[in-house]
Design a protein around this motif. Structure first.
Motif, short mmCIF file in Angstrom:
data_model
loop_
_atom_site.label_atom_id
_atom_site.label_comp_id
_atom_site.label_asym_id
_atom_site.label_seq_id
_atom_site.Cartn_x
_atom_site.Cartn_y
_atom_site.Cartn_z
N GLN A 1 0.81 7.57 1.43
CA GLN A 1 1.30 8.77 0.73
C GLN A 1 0.12 9.64 0.32
O GLN A 1 0.15 10.87 0.47
CB GLN A 1 2.10 8.35 -0.51
CG GLN A 1 3.41 7.63 -0.17
CD GLN A 1 4.07 6.98 -1.39
OE1 GLN A 1 3.41 6.70 -2.39
NE2 GLN A 1 5.37 6.73 -1.29
N TYR B 1 1.10 5.30 -2.90
CA TYR B 1 0.66 4.30 -1.93
C TYR B 1 -0.38 4.97 -1.02
O TYR B 1 -0.34 6.21 -0.84
CB TYR B 1 1.84 3.85 -1.08
CG TYR B 1 2.91 3.02 -1.78
CD1 TYR B 1 2.60 2.24 -2.90
CD2 TYR B 1 4.21 3.02 -1.31
CE1 TYR B 1 3.59 1.47 -3.51
CE2 TYR B 1 5.20 2.24 -1.91
CZ TYR B 1 4.88 1.47 -3.02
OH TYR B 1 5.85 0.71 -3.62
N ALA C 1 9.91 0.94 4.12
CA ALA C 1 9.64 0.59 2.72
C ALA C 1 8.22 0.90 2.29
O ALA C 1 7.74 0.38 1.30
CB ALA C 1 9.97 -0.87 2.45
N SER C 2 7.52 1.73 3.06
CA SER C 2 6.16 2.09 2.65
C SER C 2 6.14 3.45 1.99
O SER C 2 5.09 4.07 1.86
CB SER C 2 5.23 2.08 3.85
OG SER C 2 5.33 0.86 4.50
N GLY C 3 7.30 3.94 1.62
CA GLY C 3 7.35 5.15 0.81
C GLY C 3 7.47 6.44 1.60
O GLY C 3 7.05 7.50 1.14
N LYS C 4 8.12 6.38 2.76
CA LYS C 4 8.30 7.61 3.56
C LYS C 4 9.22 8.59 2.84
O LYS C 4 8.97 9.78 2.80
CB LYS C 4 8.92 7.26 4.91
CG LYS C 4 7.92 6.69 5.88
CD LYS C 4 8.51 6.61 7.25
CE LYS C 4 9.53 5.54 7.39
NZ LYS C 4 9.22 4.43 8.25
N THR C 5 10.32 8.03 2.29
CA THR C 5 11.30 8.92 1.66
C THR C 5 10.66 9.68 0.50
O THR C 5 10.91 10.86 0.31
CB THR C 5 12.52 8.11 1.16
OG1 THR C 5 12.90 7.24 2.21
CG2 THR C 5 13.66 9.00 0.80
N LEU C 6 9.80 8.98 -0.24
CA LEU C 6 9.16 9.63 -1.38
C LEU C 6 8.32 10.83 -0.93
O LEU C 6 8.29 11.87 -1.58
CB LEU C 6 8.28 8.62 -2.14
CG LEU C 6 7.68 9.19 -3.40
CD1 LEU C 6 8.54 8.85 -4.59
CD2 LEU C 6 6.28 8.71 -3.62
N LYS D 1 1.32 5.67 -9.27
CA LYS D 1 0.26 5.85 -8.27
C LYS D 1 0.88 5.98 -6.89
O LYS D 1 1.90 5.34 -6.61
CB LYS D 1 -0.59 4.57 -8.24
CG LYS D 1 -1.75 4.56 -9.18
CD LYS D 1 -2.63 3.38 -8.78
CE LYS D 1 -4.01 3.56 -9.26
NZ LYS D 1 -4.48 3.08 -10.40
P1 ADP Z 1 10.84 4.14 3.26
O1 ADP Z 1 11.52 5.46 3.24
O2 ADP Z 1 9.49 4.16 3.89
O3 ADP Z 1 11.67 3.01 3.78
P2 ADP Z 1 11.06 4.42 0.45
O4 ADP Z 1 10.47 5.74 0.23
O5 ADP Z 1 12.54 4.30 0.37
O6 ADP Z 1 10.53 3.76 1.77
O7 ADP Z 1 10.40 3.43 -0.60
C1 ADP Z 1 10.80 2.11 -0.74
C2 ADP Z 1 10.78 1.76 -2.23
O8 ADP Z 1 9.45 1.90 -2.74
C3 ADP Z 1 11.65 2.67 -3.05
O9 ADP Z 1 12.31 1.89 -4.01
C4 ADP Z 1 10.66 3.62 -3.73
O10 ADP Z 1 11.11 4.05 -5.00
C5 ADP Z 1 9.45 2.74 -3.88
N1 ADP Z 1 8.20 3.52 -3.87
C6 ADP Z 1 7.86 4.50 -3.01
N2 ADP Z 1 6.64 4.97 -3.30
C7 ADP Z 1 6.21 4.29 -4.37
C8 ADP Z 1 5.00 4.30 -5.13
N3 ADP Z 1 4.02 5.13 -4.84
N4 ADP Z 1 4.90 3.45 -6.18
C9 ADP Z 1 5.90 2.60 -6.48
N5 ADP Z 1 7.05 2.52 -5.79
C10 ADP Z 1 7.20 3.35 -4.75
#
Ligand code: ADP
Length: 729
Positions: free
Chosen positions: A28, A25, A49-54, A23
């Motif tokens: 996202q 966040y 850690a809120s999923g920016k990289t994803l 799912k």
């Molecule tokens: P940021 O770049 O904001 O610091 P990341 O994208 O590195 O954050 O995400 C932090 C962690 O959360 C990573 O281990 C990533 O795999 C995990 N993550 C990101 N999006 C999700 C999601 N939708 N569901 C579960 N885990 C996620």
């Protein structure tokens, strides 16, 4: 929002499902709704850690599946490696886009004067903003093929040092590839809407975090949160140590922020004495193995201090550490062996190193103009945001430490309840503009004063400010560049060959002018003359002049007066003190190339190994530039500068150049070989392997001989025996 519902290739979907992501966040999902997968520009201003990289990954992979290419821009080299390692995992994703292979990733952080055309075969290229700027200046062809640009930590537009480069690079990229999708990632900043507006991006702004963050202030024996309190047992006199012990007893780890390097080392030592009492046997054993590696990879007294801390389960982290130590500390903490890291605020930016509790022991920092100053809210939020490891900690807590009730109230008002500051473009200053005006003309983004103003109109600076005040600064820059033979023409401005070279070398035009002017003025050119010229440029980082330095360096200057291109009037205090700081910096680099032991340099200049390497790297690049500039001017100092460049690279005297050129042989081992009569590769070929083994160790001797094409059978039972050697056919 289910990841299955996204419009992404099946292979990408499977990759994420396999890694347990099902799912999205909430922030996202918002980005998807705003068009992330439809090629729309997005600015995501959300906590770490809120999923920016994803988000960035999804956009890049979607674009690559359609035959595109992505550029991922980061502010720091350490971050580039972190992202590179992550994206390499995509090699298992075959996007079936006619290329019949997995996603390819490249990294570009190295020399400035190169195009790295070979990187063009990759689907994702990770680069620092400076390297991206330099690739653009050097006319790298694949830059025009980029379809997705990710800018990490875009709030650094506000940084006086790095911001202007990032800003101009982005402006150029937008002009070069107007169809390109831009994904900008930012910390939460006051005026995120303004940056989004500049980039023509949809804004995703959120405080949402996957792990709860509680922000509090320690005072009077409790951590005080809004609406609740947590009592901390007082087993030590130091409040921060008590908070650490409380965290550890609960199974967590701590990051502690201190105002200075010295304080972070001191605190790590003190905390270690208590923390060590809580360590179990397996943890101790694991720590001992890190200690061994620290000692193997360090040449200074500071390594021993770090080793002692780590033995006790704590560590310190700052820019003075060498890169091996930094990595050992970071990995040891991630693997939950090291329990506490005490750091200067530099760690807060960038590195992905979360902990259950973050303790901000000092929210002040030394500023050379104003003394101790409170840090900005943005910085506080970045430190606090490190609290809570996603999927591992039930929650994260950040703790500021107050000494009075009033201070606690202030900290709530000024940090916890405050919004982060707005960010401001720093492009308006002459020293920022000078270099970018030259590169803008060299790259053909403008060829007249009006064109330059038009280019500037497209920057973030112009988005925030009226640009009429900038005309004068632009004119001053043009005058400067003409005066120093880097630009010519009136209505039509053209870069001279010399201007082209300066831009490609990636030095500030003022640095180039300073170096050449110095060469012209110098009468008796020695290594010191050239080293000082390099250290005089605005591109070099000068050491501080401490009390006690003045007399020592002044004496040195008096005895070497004829070797300096110019000495400012001693009665102009600030000029002269600045000059002494340049000389001090030059003396450090000279010590480095004269093989003074690391520990001696570290002690006498009061710097860490990391600082010495950083200064060496900067001066190597500037010495390279000096050599190139001198050569085009036909100046005889070019060869001397070329030799110095090499010596800075290896940190050794000229006679060792042949030996240090062999991979894996550092300056210390090369010196040992040389002093024993093994002065050349040929000498080594002829020598008895056992002798070489005794000098530099069996394992390294084996590697050395293989490196120069000798085949070796090593007898593992006999450490002194490096076996018999034969030539590789
Ligand atoms: P940021 O770049 O904001 O610091 P990341 O994208 O590195 O954050 O995400 C932090 C962690 O959360 C990573 O281990 C990533 O795999 C995990 N993550 C990101 N999006 C999700 C999601 N939708 N569901 C579960 N885990 C996620």
């Amino acid at each position: 929002m289910e990841i299955r519902s996204l419009d992404i290739p099946e292979e990408v979907l499977q990759f994420y499902l396999d890694s347990g992501i099902e799912k999205l966040y909430p922030p996202q999902a918002e980005a998807i709704e705003k068009g992330l997968l439809d090629g729309k520009n997005i600015l995501a201003a959300i906590p770490t850690a809120s999923g920016k990289t994803l988000l960035a990954e999804l956009a890049m992979l979607k674009s690559i599946s359609k035959g595109g290419k992505a550029l991922y821009i980061v502010p720091l080299r350490a971050l580039a490696s972190e992202k590179f390692d992550r994206f390499r995992e995509f090699s298992s994703i075959d996007l079936k886009n006619g290329k019949d292979r997995g996603v390819r990733v490249g990294i570009s952080t190295g020399d400035f004067e190169s195009r790295d055309e070979w990187l063009g075969s990759n689907d994702i290229i990770v680069a620092t903003s400076e390297k991206t700027d330099s690739l653009l200046r050097n006319g790298t062809a694949w830059m025009e093929e980029i379809t997705t640009i990710v800018v990490d930590e875009v709030h650094l537009l506000d940084s006086a040092n790095r911001g202007p480069t990032l800003e101009v690079t982005l402006t150029k990229l937008m002009k070069l590839n107007p169809e390109c999708q831009i994904i900008a990632l930012s910390a939460t900043i006051g005026n995120a809407y303004e940056v989004a507006d500049w980039l023509g991006a949809g804004l995703v702004r959120s405080e949402w975090r996957p792990t709860d963050l509680r922000e509090g202030v320690y005072y009077g024996g409790n951590i005080n949160f809004r609406g609740s309190q947590k009592l901390i047992a007082a087993s030590s006199k130091d409040d921060a140590i008590n908070i650490i012990l409380d965290t550890l007893e609960d199974g967590g780890q701590c990051l502690v922020f201190e105002s200075s390097r010295r304080n972070s080392v001191g605190f790590a030592r003190r905390a270690g004495a208590k923390v060590s009492q809580l360590l179990d046997r397996p943890t101790r054993d694991a720590l001992d193995s890190i200690v061994e590696q620290v000692l193997e990879n360090g040449e200074t007294e500071a390594s021993k201090v770090l080793a002692q801390c780590i033995r006790n389960g704590t560590a310190f982290h700052h820019a003075g550490l060498n890169s091996a130590h930094r990595r050992l500390v970071e990995d040891g903490f991630r693997e939950n062996k090291i329990k506490v890291i005490c750091s200067t605020p530099t760690l807060a930016a960038g590195l992905n190193l979360p902990a259950r509790r973050v303790i901000i022991r000092s929210y002040k920092r030394f500023d050379s103009n104003f003394g101790m100053q409170p840090i900005p809210v943005l910085e506080y939020k970045q430190m606090a945001g490190r609290a809570g490891r996603p999927h591992l900690d039930p929650y994260g807590e950040s703790v500021l430490v107050a000494k009075s009730y009033g201070e606690m109230q202030q900290l709530f008002d000024n940090y916890i309840d405050a919004d982060a500051e707005d960010i401001w473009s720093k492009l308006g200053a002459e020293n920022a503009l000078r270099t970018h005006i030259l590169s803008t003309i060299v790259n053909g983004f403008a060829n007249a004063r009006d064109g330059l103003m038009e280019f500037i109109e497209a920057t973030f600076f112009a988005h925030q400010n009226d640009t009429w005040g900038l005309m004068e600064v632009v004119d001053d820059c043009i005058d400067f560049l003409k005066e120093h033979d880097m630009l010519k023409g009136d209505t039509r401005l053209v870069a001279t060959p010399f201007g082209n070279l300066v831009s490609m070398l990636y030095v500030d035009p003022l640095s180039a002018a300073t170096m050449l002017d110095g060469l012209d003025k110098a009468e008796n050119i020695t290594e010191l003359t050239l080293m000082h010229l390099v250290c005089k440029t605005p591109d070099m980082r000068q050491l501080y002049l401490r009390s006690g330095d003045y007399e020592l360096i002044n004496d040195f200057v008096i005895t070497h007066a004829e070797e300096f291109s110019e000495i400012p009037n001693q009665f102009k205090d600030t000029d002269y003190e600045w000059f002494l700081a340049e000389v001090k910096t030059a003396l450090l680099v000279l010590d480095w190339i004269n093989e003074r032991p690391m520990d001696d340099i570290s002690k006498s200049f009061n710097v860490g190994e990391g600082d010495i390497h950083a200064l060496a790297e900067l001066s190597e690049w500037l010495m390279h530039s000096l050599s190139r500039l001198a050569r085009v001017r036909g100046h005889p100092a070019a060869d001397m500068a070329g030799m110095l460049e090499k010596r800075i690279h290896y940190g050794a005297r000229p006679e060792l150049m042949e030996l240090v050129g062999i991979r894996g042989i550092g300056r210390v081992r090369a010196r040992r070989l040389y002093d024993s009569g093994l002065k050349t590769v040929e000498d080594i070929r002829k020598a008895d392997p056992a002798v070489i083994g005794k000098l530099i160790g069996t394992k390294t001797a084996g590697k050395l001989l293989r490196e120069i094409g000798m085949h070796i059978d090593i007898d593992p039972g006999n450490p002194d025996d490096v076996g018999s050697k034969t030539m590789d056919s």
